[in-house]
Scaffold this active site. Structure first.
Site, PDB file in Angstrom:
ATOM      1  N   GLY A 181       0.639  -1.113  -0.161  1.00 16.00           N
ATOM      2  CA  GLY A 181       0.321  -0.293   0.132  1.00 16.00           C
ATOM      3  C   GLY A 181       1.503   1.446  -0.229  1.00 16.00           C
ATOM      4  O   GLY A 181       2.037   0.997  -0.583  1.00 16.00           O
ATOM      5  N   CYS A 182      -0.213   2.754   0.431  1.00 18.50           N
ATOM      6  CA  CYS A 182       0.627   3.598   0.711  1.00 18.50           C
ATOM      7  C   CYS A 182       2.769   3.103   1.300  1.00 18.50           C
ATOM      8  O   CYS A 182       2.497   3.207   2.601  1.00 18.50           O
ATOM      9  CB  CYS A 182       0.229   4.652   0.989  1.00 18.50           C
ATOM     10  SG  CYS A 182       1.001   6.352   1.691  1.00 18.50           S
ATOM     11  N   PHE A 183       3.440   3.825   0.807  1.00 18.16           N
ATOM     12  CA  PHE A 183       4.991   3.649   1.279  1.00 18.16           C
ATOM     13  C   PHE A 183       4.897   4.684   2.378  1.00 18.16           C
ATOM     14  O   PHE A 183       5.691   3.853   3.320  1.00 18.16           O
ATOM     15  CB  PHE A 183       6.006   4.231   0.038  1.00 18.16           C
ATOM     16  CG  PHE A 183       5.955   4.605  -0.814  1.00 18.16           C
ATOM     17  CD1 PHE A 183       5.086   6.273   0.168  1.00 18.16           C
ATOM     18  CD2 PHE A 183       6.619   4.727  -2.087  1.00 18.16           C
ATOM     19  CE1 PHE A 183       5.644   7.458  -0.522  1.00 18.16           C
ATOM     20  CE2 PHE A 183       6.925   5.418  -2.322  1.00 18.16           C
ATOM     21  CZ  PHE A 183       6.484   7.290  -2.043  1.00 18.16           C
ATOM     22  N   TRP A 184       4.273   5.361   3.273  1.00 22.46           N
ATOM     23  CA  TRP A 184       4.539   6.143   4.168  1.00 22.46           C
ATOM     24  C   TRP A 184       4.275   5.629   5.342  1.00 22.46           C
ATOM     25  O   TRP A 184       4.962   5.184   6.200  1.00 22.46           O
ATOM     26  CB  TRP A 184       3.576   7.598   3.915  1.00 22.46           C
ATOM     27  CG  TRP A 184       4.063   8.312   2.953  1.00 22.46           C
ATOM     28  CD1 TRP A 184       4.772   8.500   2.568  1.00 22.46           C
ATOM     29  CD2 TRP A 184       3.431   9.532   3.205  1.00 22.46           C
ATOM     30  NE1 TRP A 184       4.930  10.135   1.842  1.00 22.46           N
ATOM     31  CE2 TRP A 184       3.828  10.008   1.746  1.00 22.46           C
ATOM     32  CE3 TRP A 184       1.806   9.917   3.184  1.00 22.46           C
ATOM     33  CZ2 TRP A 184       2.963  11.309   1.504  1.00 22.46           C
ATOM     34  CZ3 TRP A 184       0.943  11.372   2.882  1.00 22.46           C
ATOM     35  CH2 TRP A 184       2.041  11.748   1.292  1.00 22.46           C
TER      36      TRP A 184
END
Length: 160
Positions: free
Chosen positions: A12-15
């Site tokens: 998913g979102c890498f953050w």
């Protein structure tokens, strides 16, 4: 045994994925970026179109004497839903796919065995769609994406 090894995960979102690994004991460093695609040195805007084939990913440099690859895999399974193809939460597109990019035959074997165990466990209620692929070139994301939550004072909100 090497002093440091690298593992690469997309979930998913890498953050949030980066935040989930960054403070794990034995992790030396993390960096977010793009891998598994067909364009050299892609930008965030290009990856977001879904046309480059890249996944948002996190490269984890770790000390195998302090944290095992198996432990990193346990963390990976705990931070996302590996049964949704090209989607995590509200984020949709192939750049948000679930994938493990392996750097050795040993990592590949451990990742496959781990995926099989998780699938058989029934924990997720649906079949796991996580890809296990050889690591490709890792293109670091733009600096403003690196350590995003740490820089902006947000928690990742991932339950682990």
């Amino acid at each position: 045994m090497p002093e440091h090894e690298i593992a690469t995960f997309a979930a998913g979102c890498f953050w949030g994925v980066e935040a989930a690994f960054a403070d794990l004991a034995g992790v030396i460093s993390t960096r977010v970026g793009y891998t598994g695609g067909t364009v050299d040195n892609p930008t965030y805007e290009e990856v977001c179109t879904g046309r480059t084939g890249h996944a948002e990913a996190v490269e984890v440099t770790y000390d195998p004497a302090l944290v095992t690859y198996d432990h990193l895999l346990i963390r990976f399974w705990s931070i996302h839903d590996p049964t949704t193809k090209d989607r995590q939460g509200p984020d949709t597109g192939s750049q948000y796919r679930s994938a493990i990019f392996t750097h050795s035959k040993e990592q590949e074997d451990k990742a496959n065995a781990s995926r099989e165990r998780m699938d058989r466990s029934g924990r997720f209620g649906r079949p796991i769609v996580t890809e296990i692929l050889p690591a490709a070139h890792f293109w670091p994301a733009e600096e403003y994406h690196q350590q995003y939550f740490r820089k902006h004072g947000h928690s990742c909100g991932i339950g682990f």
